[in-house]
Design a protein around this motif. Structure first.
Motif, short mmCIF file in Angstrom:
data_model
loop_
_atom_site.label_atom_id
_atom_site.label_comp_id
_atom_site.label_asym_id
_atom_site.label_seq_id
_atom_site.Cartn_x
_atom_site.Cartn_y
_atom_site.Cartn_z
N ALA A 63 0.83 -1.20 0.00
CA ALA A 63 0.00 0.00 0.00
C ALA A 63 0.86 1.25 0.00
CB ALA A 63 -0.93 -0.01 1.21
N LEU A 64 1.94 1.22 0.76
CA LEU A 64 2.86 2.36 0.79
C LEU A 64 3.53 2.55 -0.56
CD1 LEU A 64 4.03 4.52 2.65
CD2 LEU A 64 5.86 2.94 3.24
N ILE A 65 3.94 1.45 -1.17
CA ILE A 65 4.56 1.52 -2.50
C ILE A 65 3.54 2.04 -3.52
CG2 ILE A 65 5.52 0.15 -4.39
CD1 ILE A 65 6.71 -1.71 -2.23
N GLY A 66 2.32 1.53 -3.44
CA GLY A 66 1.29 1.96 -4.36
C GLY A 66 0.97 3.44 -4.23
N VAL A 73 3.92 8.56 -10.84
CA VAL A 73 3.45 8.41 -12.22
C VAL A 73 2.85 9.70 -12.75
CG1 VAL A 73 1.66 7.30 -13.64
CG2 VAL A 73 3.12 5.92 -12.16
N PHE A 74 2.04 10.35 -11.94
CA PHE A 74 1.38 11.57 -12.40
C PHE A 74 2.24 12.82 -12.21
CE2 PHE A 74 -2.23 8.68 -11.76
CZ PHE A 74 -2.85 8.82 -13.00
N GLU A 75 3.41 12.66 -11.67
CA GLU A 75 4.40 13.74 -11.60
C GLU A 75 5.68 13.30 -12.31
OE1 GLU A 75 4.25 16.72 -10.67
OE2 GLU A 75 2.53 16.94 -9.33
N TRP A 76 5.53 12.43 -13.31
CA TRP A 76 6.69 11.82 -13.94
C TRP A 76 7.66 12.81 -14.58
CZ3 TRP A 76 9.63 8.09 -13.18
CH2 TRP A 76 10.55 7.68 -14.14
N PRO A 77 7.22 13.88 -15.23
CA PRO A 77 8.19 14.82 -15.81
C PRO A 77 9.21 15.31 -14.78
CG PRO A 77 6.02 15.29 -16.66
CD PRO A 77 5.83 14.25 -15.58
N TYR A 78 8.74 15.55 -13.55
CA TYR A 78 9.67 16.00 -12.50
C TYR A 78 10.60 14.88 -12.09
CZ TYR A 78 11.49 17.51 -8.01
OH TYR A 78 12.33 17.81 -6.97
N TYR A 79 10.03 13.70 -11.81
CA TYR A 79 10.85 12.60 -11.30
C TYR A 79 11.74 11.99 -12.37
CZ TYR A 79 8.40 12.89 -6.89
OH TYR A 79 7.90 13.34 -5.69
N ALA A 80 11.35 12.14 -13.63
CA ALA A 80 12.24 11.69 -14.71
C ALA A 80 13.52 12.52 -14.72
CB ALA A 80 11.53 11.81 -16.06
N ALA A 95 -0.35 9.25 -2.39
CA ALA A 95 -1.75 9.43 -2.77
C ALA A 95 -2.59 8.30 -2.19
CB ALA A 95 -1.88 9.47 -4.29
N ILE A 96 -3.69 8.65 -1.54
CA ILE A 96 -4.53 7.66 -0.89
C ILE A 96 -5.14 6.68 -1.89
CG2 ILE A 96 -6.54 9.17 -0.94
CD1 ILE A 96 -5.65 6.54 1.76
N TYR A 97 -5.46 7.17 -3.08
CA TYR A 97 -6.03 6.26 -4.08
C TYR A 97 -5.03 5.18 -4.47
CZ TYR A 97 -10.65 8.16 -5.25
OH TYR A 97 -11.99 8.52 -5.21
N GLY A 98 -3.77 5.55 -4.61
CA GLY A 98 -2.75 4.55 -4.92
C GLY A 98 -2.62 3.53 -3.82
N CYS A 99 -2.72 3.99 -2.58
CA CYS A 99 -2.67 3.11 -1.42
C CYS A 99 -3.83 2.12 -1.45
CB CYS A 99 -2.72 3.96 -0.15
SG CYS A 99 -2.90 3.02 1.39
N ILE A 105 -5.61 -4.96 -4.50
CA ILE A 105 -4.94 -5.99 -5.31
C ILE A 105 -4.34 -7.08 -4.41
CG2 ILE A 105 -2.99 -6.44 -6.85
CD1 ILE A 105 -3.50 -3.67 -8.07
N VAL A 106 -3.68 -6.66 -3.34
CA VAL A 106 -3.12 -7.62 -2.39
C VAL A 106 -4.23 -8.47 -1.78
CG1 VAL A 106 -1.88 -7.88 -0.21
CG2 VAL A 106 -1.11 -6.22 -1.89
N LEU A 107 -5.36 -7.83 -1.46
CA LEU A 107 -6.49 -8.56 -0.86
C LEU A 107 -7.01 -9.63 -1.82
CD1 LEU A 107 -9.39 -7.17 1.20
CD2 LEU A 107 -9.91 -8.57 -0.79
N LEU A 108 -7.11 -9.31 -3.09
CA LEU A 108 -7.61 -10.28 -4.07
C LEU A 108 -6.68 -11.49 -4.15
CD1 LEU A 108 -8.76 -7.87 -6.92
CD2 LEU A 108 -10.19 -9.02 -5.22
N VAL A 109 -5.38 -11.23 -4.13
CA VAL A 109 -4.42 -12.33 -4.18
C VAL A 109 -4.48 -13.15 -2.90
CG1 VAL A 109 -1.96 -12.90 -4.30
CG2 VAL A 109 -2.89 -11.08 -5.76
#
Length: 275
Positions: A63-66, A73-80, A95-99, A105-109
């Motif tokens: 969740a932390l990684i997500g 991903v949505f700030e990729w120009p900066y992080y690139a 971002a909470i949505y990424g979490c 996904i982990v729950l489904l697995v």
């Protein structure tokens, strides 16, 4: 970020270079409460206590990684251009949505591996997660972040807010909308509504408590996100607003699908039956 006199200190404990921030303590407390409530409800639905603890051990790191990946991903120009900062999560940028996406996904697995109903597991934890989200927003309050547009002292006073909240919204001499508070109240209200309805006989089929959670959260998040000034943008709307629309519409469609095309799906109160 500089803090004016009267603002609350975001650092709870300090031992030399070692600091414990209120943000972390609040988030940790919210997670512990959510697990406790989920375990209690899970036992009533036939789910063993160990299932929740085992799932949590897997879900937390992903969740932390997500949450971080979503932001990057949505700030990729900066992080690139600054790849060495991608992992510097302590500098902000989650971002909470990424979490939530990673946790699901982990729950489904996890549930597939243990031959559990993913729908039932989601139903059990959803209200508690919503409460944890509401509590977690107070970590943003302590950090003076996730606020809205500029406003006036008079506006905040007319909301009859405690003086401490009003002054915490005073950032570098400018008052801002307490959007953290709006979302916190919305989430806590949703938690109460779901608890009031979840145990009504033959109201929810398995999976429908989860979809009710998604509908409630995404609806409120769409409007509250539109008030914020620090959100990731994608065209005319913020990223979280687009995702809120997708989740809101998708959840309603899935609800209708399960209700009318899977009429024999078990009800939530039937719980889990060991084979």
């Amino acid at each position: 970020m500089s803090f004016l006199l009267g603002a609350l200190n975001p650092i709870a404990i300090s031992f030399g270079p070692f600091e414990v921030r209120w943000y972390g303590l609040i988030i940790a407390s919210a997670v512990i409460l959510a697990v406790y409530l989920s375990v209690r409800e899970g036992k009533k639905r036939g789910l063993k206590e160990d299932y929740f603890y085992d799932y949590l051990l897997w879900a937390l790191p992903f969740a932390l990684i997500g949450a971080r990946l979503y932001y990057v991903v949505f700030e990729w120009p900066y992080y690139a251009a600054h790849p060495s900062e991608i992992y510097r999560i302590w500098d902000g940028g989650i971002a909470i949505y990424g979490c939530l996406i990673a946790a699901v996904i982990v729950l489904l697995v996890y549930t597939r591996r243990h031959q559990l109903s993913s729908w039932l597991f989601l139903d059990v934890i959803s209200p508690s997660v919503l409460l944890a989200q509401g509590i977690g927003r107070w970590g943003n309050f302590m950090n003076q972040e996730a606020h809205g547009r500029k406003t006036s002292l008079e506006f905040l006073q007319n909301l009859h807010l405690p003086h401490s909240i009003v002054e915490q919204m005073n950032i570098n001499g400018v008052y801002y909308q307490p959007t953290f508070l709006y979302e916190s109240l919305w989430n806590v209200l949703g938690f109460i509504v779901l608890l009031a309805l979840r145990h009504r006989p033959k109201l929810f089929k398995q999976g429908e408590v989860f979809f009710a959670y998604v509908i409630w959260y995404s609806f409120g998040r769409f409007f509250i996100e539109g008030m914020r000034t620090d959100s990731l943008m994608l065209g005319p709307l913020r990223v979280s607003q687009w995702l809120s629309i997708l989740l809101f519409v998708g959840s309603w469609l899935w609800l209708f699908h399960r209700r009318y095309w899977q009429p024999y799906a078990p009800y939530y109160l039937q719980g889990h039956e060991e084979e």
